[in-house]
Each structure stands twice: as structure tokens, then as C-alpha cells.
Design a protein around this motif. Structure first.
Motif, PDB file in Angstrom:
ATOM      1  N   ARG A   1      36.984  33.459  40.756  1.00 24.56           N
ATOM      2  CA  ARG A   1      37.621  34.903  41.415  1.00 24.56           C
ATOM      3  C   ARG A   1      37.686  35.288  40.490  1.00 24.56           C
ATOM      4  N   SER A   2      38.216  36.833  40.735  1.00 24.02           N
ATOM      5  CA  SER A   2      38.392  37.873  39.563  1.00 24.02           C
ATOM      6  C   SER A   2      40.132  37.496  39.506  1.00 24.02           C
ATOM      7  N   GLY A   3      39.476  37.356  38.380  1.00 26.62           N
ATOM      8  CA  GLY A   3      41.138  36.818  37.163  1.00 26.62           C
ATOM      9  C   GLY A   3      41.292  35.761  36.879  1.00 26.62           C
ATOM     10  N   GLN A   4      40.149  34.715  37.005  1.00 24.51           N
ATOM     11  CA  GLN A   4      40.201  33.056  37.376  1.00 24.51           C
ATOM     12  C   GLN A   4      39.633  32.811  35.974  1.00 24.51           C
TER      13      GLN A   4
END
Lengths: 228, 265
Positions: free
Chosen positions: A111-114
Motif C-alpha cells: 500500500r501507499s507508503g509501504q
């Protein structure tokens, strides 16, 4: 009196000479005999350079020993060392090789940011959402949608590639090459792969079936052994 | 033993507080005992939306610091007995709130209430960590905008690392005509990217703005579309199987008749 065993054997093959070093004696003894052998067989100055492949059997040579060996064989003796081959490698090297040649399967959504980082090849079963990122030192296979960033061959492996069921990435990176999505809205591609095109000197996206032509080493398991 | 649900979004201004207030109200309408908690220290407004601002005496920081009992800080709703609010502090030190403190308060509230709905502040810093600390499950609110979905995705990623059930999704502020014309992300697209279960869709409804200015949750007004949407979410929380609201505008009698006899509308 017991007959002295030959510690150094030289055999001629199609690819030049192979120099076998017995693996049961000490390294110093072997070196000493090697010096004598070469001194005795010192070829004429006019002869062409002879390439030899050194085979050390079950003996492991560290860098210092390799240098010693190279000095004796190469120095003014008209030989060049083509390769030093040993039947054994260090456990650490073996583990590293295993790590690098393994395919790591991961089943989750990035996901976003991972950021997901792996050594070796990455098989991701799941999506990489916008803002998410995967990094691998080898190839990246994605069974899912690639919307974020994928970085293959992060250890400067320019032969690495990225394959995905569907890709509409914000960025693709292979080794030190980077390509980004166009500024206009694009539709994304199904079953394609990204790899570095040496002629165009950039990352290109091509159909998956073309991969076998461009990366023929893919089918052979031993590719990494040859490389490193 | 009650259940604690945190309402979160990452991005600000997508409707966390409104969603918290309305889901809480809708659950209370179904005769569940509900306690709302505002964890947005310094920027509280759940009390304003609920019209309970002038009744605040103690707040959550007072409870944590031990200046008052939990029961003293709880505000009973003026409309029904089933609903209570634990307001956030407006001026006190933000750092007083800790995940441990939250867990303790929620554990105590769970003895008394069926549902504890926690309003989470925007962002992913300490305030977020505090808000999710005692929660059993989460509701992620997003609007059909890229930036909002991106932040929701980040939040879902963070929630997945916690020991709680997979979060549910509420898509807020839907404008059906923009979604139909493709100017807005559509519902399927959002659900596919976030890959979590959808628990409700709420249309962009002027009644919501009016209601929150009046301090009356829109869920109390039976006629508006958003009101129905919030009550549907509450029913889904209770485990009922409610179909998603249609995004189509209500058709007039004539149009329905035309459709019935097969004419083009």
C-alpha cells in the motif's frame, strides 16, 4: 623408497592448459613444487602466451593465496591465468548465492507508503498500490496490478526485469535506470515486462512472450553461478 | 461487553467527525448504547456537530490525568439516553493522551456501552496512534478523490499492522453525476485499490452541512439520502445485510410510468 606423488599436474585441453593442484598437501608445498615445475618448463621467450586454468580440487583459496598463485604463474613466465576453479566454496558464499538466486514469494498488497525490499527475485502475489514500492536485487514478477514503483536489479544488475499481470506504474527502475509514467493519463498494459534495452539505452516495455528472446539466460538455473 | 470502532481517514476534511456522529446516532436510534469519543485534542468538533458543546465540563484529558471520574466527563445526549459523548480537550496538553490511557478508558466504557465510536484526528502521528490503540475494528472514510484514496490506502496499511479485524470502508461525498461521467473515481475502482470491504456509501448531501450547523446529526432526519446511508451503515455494523443505496436520483412518477411501459426516459 615411496614414490613421490605428483602434486602439480598440467594437462592440455582444447581450451588451453589445465593446471591441477593436489588438494591433500599443504599450500606451501604445492607452491614450492609449482615454482620448480614452471622453472623447469620455462618456455622460450618467443613462444606465444599460454592461458592456463587452475583447478584446485577440494582446496579453498582465499584472496591472498590466489594472488600468490597468480604471481608465480604469470610473472615473467609467459603464462596467464584464465580462471581459478575450485570444487568448494565457503559456506557464507553459498548462503549468499542461495539468497540471491532464490525467488521470494510474498502474498500481500503493498500500500501507499509501504516499501518491500528483498534480496534475489521477488514474486509478489498482490497489488502494488499508488505510492507503494518494491525493491529487489533480482527480477520482479507481479501477479497483480502494479500502480506504484518497482525497482529491479537494485544491486546494479542491468539484466534484471519487471513482469506484471497489469502495469500502470508511476515509476519503473532497473539498476540505475529510471523511467516514469507520462504526464497524460495512460491506460496501462496487461501481461508485459519492462527491461533495459542496451541499444536504446533506456527502459522499454514489451510483451511477455518477447522476454524469452531478450533474456535467454532466464531458463537456466546456473546463470547466477556463472555471474558470480 | 461492547465493541470499539475507530473512524479514521488519514486525510483531513473527508468527513470523519460527521461519520462518527451519524453512525453513533444511527446505532443509538436502534436502541444500542453508544459512546462517542473525540480524540482530536486541540481541534475538537464532534461536540459541535452533536450540538453538545455548551454542556462540556470535563474532557478526556481530565479523565486521563485523574482530575475527574470517567462518568463525570461523559455527556448524555439531549435527545436520547442511549447516546453519550466523551469530548476532546481544547486547551490542555496534547501529550497527556497516550495509547495506554485510551485503552484503559475504552476498557471501562465497554462494560457499560454496546458500541464505542472513536473519532480519530487527521494524520498518522501520535493522535492517530492514540485513537486506534483501544479499537477492535476500524472504519476508513474516503472521498472519491485520488488524494483521499491515497491517504486511505496508507491508513489501511498501518491498520493492517495492528491486531484488529480488517477495516471497513465508507465512501463519502459521492456525486453521482460526476461518477457517472467519469470525472470522479468510481466506487469499484476505489474498492479494488483499497481491497477492503465496503460498508457504506454516502452521497454529497446539503442536508449534512445544514444538520451539522444546527447541531443535529443528519441521521435523525428520515428524509435525506445521507441520513438513510448512515442508518444503513449502522445496520451493517449490527450484522444486517443491507443492499447498497442506488446512486440514481429518485425518478418522477411520469418517468417511472414511461419506464414501465417501455418508453425511453
Amino acid at each position: 623408497m615411496q614414490e613421490k606423488r605428483q602434486l602439480i599436474t598440467i594437462k592440455g585441453t582444447r581450451d588451453g592448459f589445465s593446471l591441477f593442484i593436489d588438494d591433500s598437501c599443504t599450500f606451501d608445498t604445492a607452491l614450492k613444487e609449482l615454482k620448480e615445475k614452471i622453472a623447469a618448463a620455462r618456455p622460450n621467450k618467443e613462444d606465444p602466451m599460454v592461458a592456463v586454468t587452475v583447478k584446485t580440487g577440494d582446496r579453498y583459496l582465499d584472496e591472498v593465496q590466489k594472488t600468490q598463485l597468480k604471481e608465480i604463474i604469470s610473472e615473467e613466465n609467459r603464462f596467464t591465468i584464465q580462471a581459478i576453479e575450485s570444487d568448494v566454496i565457503r559456506k557464507a558464499d553459498a548462503l549468499q548465492w542461495k539468497e540471491e538466486s532464490e525467488i521470494k514469494a510474498v502474498n500481500r498488497t503493498i500500500r501507499s507508503g509501504q516499501v518491500l525490499e528483498v534480496t534475489g527475485d521477488l514474486l509478489l502475489i498482490g497489488d502494488i498500490n499508488p505510492g507503494g514500492k518494491v525493491v529487489s536485487t533480482g527480477n520482479i514478477y507481479i501477479m497483480g496490478n502494479l500502480y506504484g514503483i518497482a525497482h529491479a536489479g537494485s544491486g546494479m544488475d542491468q539484466n534484471a526485469f519487471i513482469a506484471a499481470s497489469f502495469m500502470k506504474p508511476s515509476q519503473l527502475r532497473i539498476a540505475d535506470y529510471i523511467s516514469r509514467a507520462p504526464d497524460y493519463e495512460s491506460s496501462g498494459v496487461y501481461m508485459e515486462c519492462a527491461l533495459i534495452d542496451k541499444n536504446e539505452d533506456k527502459i522499454i516495455i514489451d510483451r511477455l512472450k518477447r522476454l524469452s528472446h531478450k533474456r535467454d539466460h532466464l531458463s537456466s538455473f546456473e546463470r547466477r553461478m556463472k555471474n558470480g | 461487553m461492547g465493541e470499539a470502532i475507530v473512524v479514521t481517514s488519514g486525510k483531513g476534511g473527508v468527513g470523519k467527525t460527521t461519520t462518527t456522529g451519524n453512525i453513533g446516532t444511527a446505532l443509538a436510534l436502534m436502541e444500542k448504547k453508544v459512546c462517542l469519543i473525540d480524540t482530536d485534542i486541540g481541534l475538537r468538533n464532534l461536540d459541535v456537530v452533536m450540538g453538545l458543546e455548551n454542556r462540556i465540563i470535563y474532557d478526556i484529558v481530565d479523565v486521563i490525568k485523574g482530575s475527574c471520574k470517567l462518568k463525570q466527563a461523559l455527556i448524555k445526549d439531549k435527545r436520547f439516553d442511549y447516546l453519550a459523548l466523551l469530548p476532546a480537550a481544547q486547551t490542555s496538553d496534547k501529550t497527556a493522551l497516550t495509547p495506554e490511557g485510551m485503552k484503559k478508558i475504552i476498557a471501562e466504557l465497554k462494560q457499560e456501552y454496546d458500541y464505542i465510536i472513536i473519532d480519530c484526528p487527521a494524520g498518522i502521528e501520535q493522535g492517530f496512534q492514540n485513537a486506534i490503540a483501544g479499537a477492535d475494528r476500524a472504519i476508513v472514510v474516503t472521498t472519491p478523490e485520488k488524494s483521499s484514496v491515497r491517504d486511505a490506502d496508507r491508513i489501511v496499511g498501518l491498520l493492517e499492522q495492528e491486531e484488529m479485524d480488517p477495516p471497513n470502508l465508507v465512501i463519502n461525498r459521492i456525486r453521482s453525476h460526476m461518477m457517472k461521467s467519469g470525472e470522479m473515481l468510481d466506487i469499484d475502482e476505489i474498492v479494488q485499490v483499497l481491497s477492503i470491504d465496503l460498508i457504506g456509501i454516502v452521497v454529497d448531501d446539503e442536508a449534512v452541512i445544514k444538520a451539522s450547523n444546527d447541531g443535529e446529526p443528519v441521521a435523525l432526519k428520515s428524509n435525506s439520502k445521507a441520513s438513510v446511508a448512515y442508518r444503513n451503515i449502522a445496520r451493517r455494523i449490527l450484522g444486517e445485510n443491507v443492499p447498497l443505496q442506488s446512486l440514481e436520483d429518485e425518478k418522477g412518477v411520469l418517468q417511472r410510468l414511461k419506464k414501465f411501459i417501455g418508453m425511453r426516459t
